[in-house]
Design a protein around this motif. Structure first.
Motif, PDB file in Angstrom:
ATOM      1  N   GLY A  52       0.799  -1.230   0.000  1.00 29.80           N
ATOM      2  CA  GLY A  52       0.000   0.000   0.000  1.00 29.80           C
ATOM      3  C   GLY A  52       0.830   1.277   0.000  1.00 29.80           C
ATOM      4  N   PRO A  53       1.788   1.429   0.955  1.00 32.76           N
ATOM      5  CA  PRO A  53       2.569   2.668   0.984  1.00 32.76           C
ATOM      6  C   PRO A  53       3.345   2.921  -0.309  1.00 32.76           C
ATOM      7  CG  PRO A  53       2.790   1.496   3.071  1.00 32.76           C
ATOM      8  CD  PRO A  53       2.037   0.591   2.147  1.00 32.76           C
ATOM      9  N   VAL A  54       3.805   1.869  -0.958  1.00 34.95           N
ATOM     10  CA  VAL A  54       4.558   2.063  -2.212  1.00 34.95           C
ATOM     11  C   VAL A  54       3.633   2.632  -3.291  1.00 34.95           C
ATOM     12  CG1 VAL A  54       5.938   0.949  -4.007  1.00 34.95           C
ATOM     13  CG2 VAL A  54       6.170   0.209  -1.617  1.00 34.95           C
ATOM     14  N   PHE A  55       2.431   2.056  -3.405  1.00 34.26           N
ATOM     15  CA  PHE A  55       1.474   2.588  -4.396  1.00 34.26           C
ATOM     16  C   PHE A  55       1.079   4.027  -4.035  1.00 34.26           C
ATOM     17  CE2 PHE A  55       1.181  -1.768  -5.814  1.00 34.26           C
ATOM     18  CZ  PHE A  55       0.842  -1.672  -7.153  1.00 34.26           C
ATOM     19  N   ASP A 114      -3.981  -9.092  -5.278  1.00 34.28           N
ATOM     20  CA  ASP A 114      -3.403  -8.150  -4.299  1.00 34.28           C
ATOM     21  C   ASP A 114      -2.821  -6.913  -4.997  1.00 34.28           C
ATOM     22  OD1 ASP A 114      -3.996  -9.914  -2.262  1.00 34.28           O
ATOM     23  OD2 ASP A 114      -1.973 -10.776  -2.173  1.00 34.28           O
ATOM     24  N   PHE A 115      -2.234  -7.127  -6.194  1.00 39.35           N
ATOM     25  CA  PHE A 115      -1.656  -5.974  -6.907  1.00 39.35           C
ATOM     26  C   PHE A 115      -2.770  -5.001  -7.314  1.00 39.35           C
ATOM     27  CE2 PHE A 115       1.549  -9.278  -7.426  1.00 39.35           C
ATOM     28  CZ  PHE A 115       2.722  -8.582  -7.193  1.00 39.35           C
ATOM     29  N   ARG A 138      -5.785   0.201  -6.722  1.00 39.81           N
ATOM     30  CA  ARG A 138      -7.082   0.889  -6.890  1.00 39.81           C
ATOM     31  C   ARG A 138      -7.269   2.098  -5.969  1.00 39.81           C
ATOM     32  NH1 ARG A 138     -10.148  -3.508  -6.018  1.00 39.81           N
ATOM     33  NH2 ARG A 138      -9.522  -4.483  -7.939  1.00 39.81           N
ATOM     34  N   PRO A 139      -7.019   2.008  -4.664  1.00 41.17           N
ATOM     35  CA  PRO A 139      -7.300   3.155  -3.778  1.00 41.17           C
ATOM     36  C   PRO A 139      -6.427   4.376  -4.068  1.00 41.17           C
ATOM     37  CG  PRO A 139      -6.792   1.168  -2.507  1.00 41.17           C
ATOM     38  CD  PRO A 139      -6.512   0.855  -3.927  1.00 41.17           C
ATOM     39  N   PHE A 165       2.796  -5.773 -14.870  1.00 40.06           N
ATOM     40  CA  PHE A 165       1.605  -4.926 -14.896  1.00 40.06           C
ATOM     41  C   PHE A 165       1.996  -3.550 -15.399  1.00 40.06           C
ATOM     42  CE2 PHE A 165       1.199  -7.738 -11.248  1.00 40.06           C
ATOM     43  CZ  PHE A 165      -0.122  -8.177 -11.270  1.00 40.06           C
ATOM     44  N   LEU A 166       1.104  -2.934 -16.147  1.00 34.46           N
ATOM     45  CA  LEU A 166       1.251  -1.514 -16.440  1.00 34.46           C
ATOM     46  C   LEU A 166       0.014  -0.808 -15.885  1.00 34.46           C
ATOM     47  CD1 LEU A 166       3.029   0.639 -17.736  1.00 34.46           C
ATOM     48  CD2 LEU A 166       1.631   0.411 -19.803  1.00 34.46           C
ATOM     49  N   PHE A 167       0.242   0.005 -14.865  1.00 37.05           N
ATOM     50  CA  PHE A 167      -0.826   0.796 -14.257  1.00 37.05           C
ATOM     51  C   PHE A 167      -0.735   2.229 -14.775  1.00 37.05           C
ATOM     52  CE2 PHE A 167       0.180  -2.458 -11.028  1.00 37.05           C
ATOM     53  CZ  PHE A 167      -1.079  -3.006 -10.830  1.00 37.05           C
ATOM     54  N   GLN A 168      -1.884   2.898 -14.823  1.00 37.71           N
ATOM     55  CA  GLN A 168      -1.875   4.322 -15.174  1.00 37.71           C
ATOM     56  C   GLN A 168      -2.622   5.100 -14.100  1.00 37.71           C
ATOM     57  OE1 GLN A 168      -3.714   5.591 -18.935  1.00 37.71           O
ATOM     58  NE2 GLN A 168      -2.103   7.141 -19.091  1.00 37.71           N
ATOM     59  N   LYS A 169      -1.984   6.194 -13.693  1.00 37.03           N
ATOM     60  CA  LYS A 169      -2.636   7.083 -12.716  1.00 37.03           C
ATOM     61  C   LYS A 169      -3.714   7.898 -13.439  1.00 37.03           C
ATOM     62  CE  LYS A 169      -1.553  11.068  -9.859  1.00 37.03           C
ATOM     63  NZ  LYS A 169      -0.508  11.902  -9.246  1.00 37.03           N
ATOM     64  N   GLU A 170      -4.850   8.055 -12.787  1.00 36.78           N
ATOM     65  CA  GLU A 170      -5.947   8.823 -13.396  1.00 36.78           C
ATOM     66  C   GLU A 170      -5.485  10.217 -13.776  1.00 36.78           C
ATOM     67  OE1 GLU A 170      -8.834   8.675 -10.317  1.00 36.78           O
ATOM     68  OE2 GLU A 170      -9.450   6.632 -10.835  1.00 36.78           O
ATOM     69  N   ALA A 171      -5.961  10.677 -14.931  1.00 38.19           N
ATOM     70  CA  ALA A 171      -5.547  12.016 -15.404  1.00 38.19           C
ATOM     71  C   ALA A 171      -6.264  13.092 -14.603  1.00 38.19           C
ATOM     72  CB  ALA A 171      -5.852  12.156 -16.868  1.00 38.19           C
TER      73      ALA A 171
END
Ligand SMILES: C[S@@+](CC[C@H](N)C(=O)[O-])C[C@H]1O[C@@H](n2cnc3c(N)ncnc32)[C@H](O)[C@@H]1O
Length: 210
Positions: A118-121, A171-172, A177-178, A204-210
Motif C-alpha cells: 500500500g505505501p509504495v502505491f 493483491d496488486f 485501486r485506492p 503490470f502496467l498501471f496508469q494514474k488517473e488524469a
C-alpha cells in the motif's frame, strides 16, 4: 538476516550467476515499455542497474533508488556521469528525495520483499504526473506457490534465502485501486516461451488517473 544485509552480500555475484528470473524480467520491462514516451523516471529497487542502463537510454533523467549500498555501488560503477541520479532509500518510507513529477515509475523484482504494498502505491501516485505510468515486474505468484524465492550462494557456500512475501494477482490490483491507478496491461512470461508451464514473471502496467 535483514533484506538489506542480504542484498549487500549478494551484490558481488548478482550479475554473474545464472538467474532466469532476473533475465526474463529484463525482457518483460523492455517489451511493456518499448512504445511509451517518458522523460522523468523513478526506478525502485534498481539493484545493480540491470534495467537502469536501458531506462537511461530512453529517458531524459532517471532517479534510481535502492536501500542496499552495495547493489547501488555496482549500478553506479556502470552509469557514472550520465543522466542517472542514485538515491539510497527505503521505498516504503516517504519519498522526500523525489524532486519533480515523473512520467514513469518502475519496480522490478522488489515488491516480493515488501509485506505491505500500500505505501509504495501511495508514494508512487504522489510522485507521478496525472496520466503517468507505474510498471511492476515480479516473480509470478504461481512460482511462489511452488516455493520459488530469491536466493543466492554466500561466500561461505551456504545458501541464503531472502525474506519474501507472496502477493496474489488480485493483491496488486487491490493495492493499486485506492491510489487512483487502473491496470492497462497484465502480461505473463514463461521459461523458453513454453506456455504449458507455470509462468515465471508477471508484469503490470498501471496508469494514474488524469
Ligand atoms: C531482486 S533485486 C532486483 C534488482 C533489479 N531491479 C533487477 O531487476 O535486477 C531487489 C532489489 O530491491 C532492493 N530492495 C528491496 N526492498 C527494498 C526497499 N524497501 N527499499 C529499497 N530497495 C529495496 C534490494 O536491495 C535489491 O537491490
Amino acid at each position: 538476516m535483514s533484506i538489506q544485509t542480504a542484498y549487500n552480500a549478494w551484490a558481488d555475484t548478482y550479475d554473474t550467476v545464472l538467474n532466469k528470473t532476473r533475465d526474463l524480467e529484463a525482457v518483460a520491462i523492455r517489451q511493456l515499455l518499448a512504445k511509451l514516451p517518458f522523460a522523468e523516471v523513478i526506478e525502485l529497487g534498481c539493484g545493480t542497474g540491470k534495467n537502469t542502463e536501458w531506462l537511461a537510454t530512453k529517458a531524459a533523467h532517471v532517479t534510481a533508488v535502492d536501500f542496499s549500498a552495495e547493489m547501488l555501488a555496482r549500478a553506479q560503477a556502470k552509469l557514472a556521469g550520465g543522466n542517472v541520479r542514485f538515491q539510497q532509500a527505503d521505498v516504503t518510507q516517504p519519498w522526500s528525495w523525489a524532486q519533480q513529477p515523473a512520467e514513469l515509475v518502475t519496480s522490478s523484482l522488489i515488491l516480493e520483499h515488501i509485506a505491505d504494498m500500500g505505501p509504495v502505491f501511495r508514494h508512487c501516485s504522489q510522485a507521478l504526473r496525472p496520466g503517468g505510468w507505474f510498471y511492476v515486474g515480479e516473480l509470478h505468484p504461481f512460482k511462489q506457490y511452488q516455493g520459488s524465492k530469491a536466493r543466492y550462494l554466500a561466500a561461505t557456500g551456504a545458501e541464503v534465502t531472502v525474506e519474501c512475501y507472496t502477493h496474489h494477482l488480485s493483491d496488486f490490483l487491490a493495492a493499486a485501486r485506492p491510489h487512483g491507478f487502473r491496470c492497462l496491461d497484465l502480461r505473463e512470461y514463461f521459461d523458453d516461451n513454453d506456455r504449458t508451464a507455470v509462468p515465471r514473471i508477471v508484469s503490470f502496467l498501471f496508469q494514474k488517473e488524469a
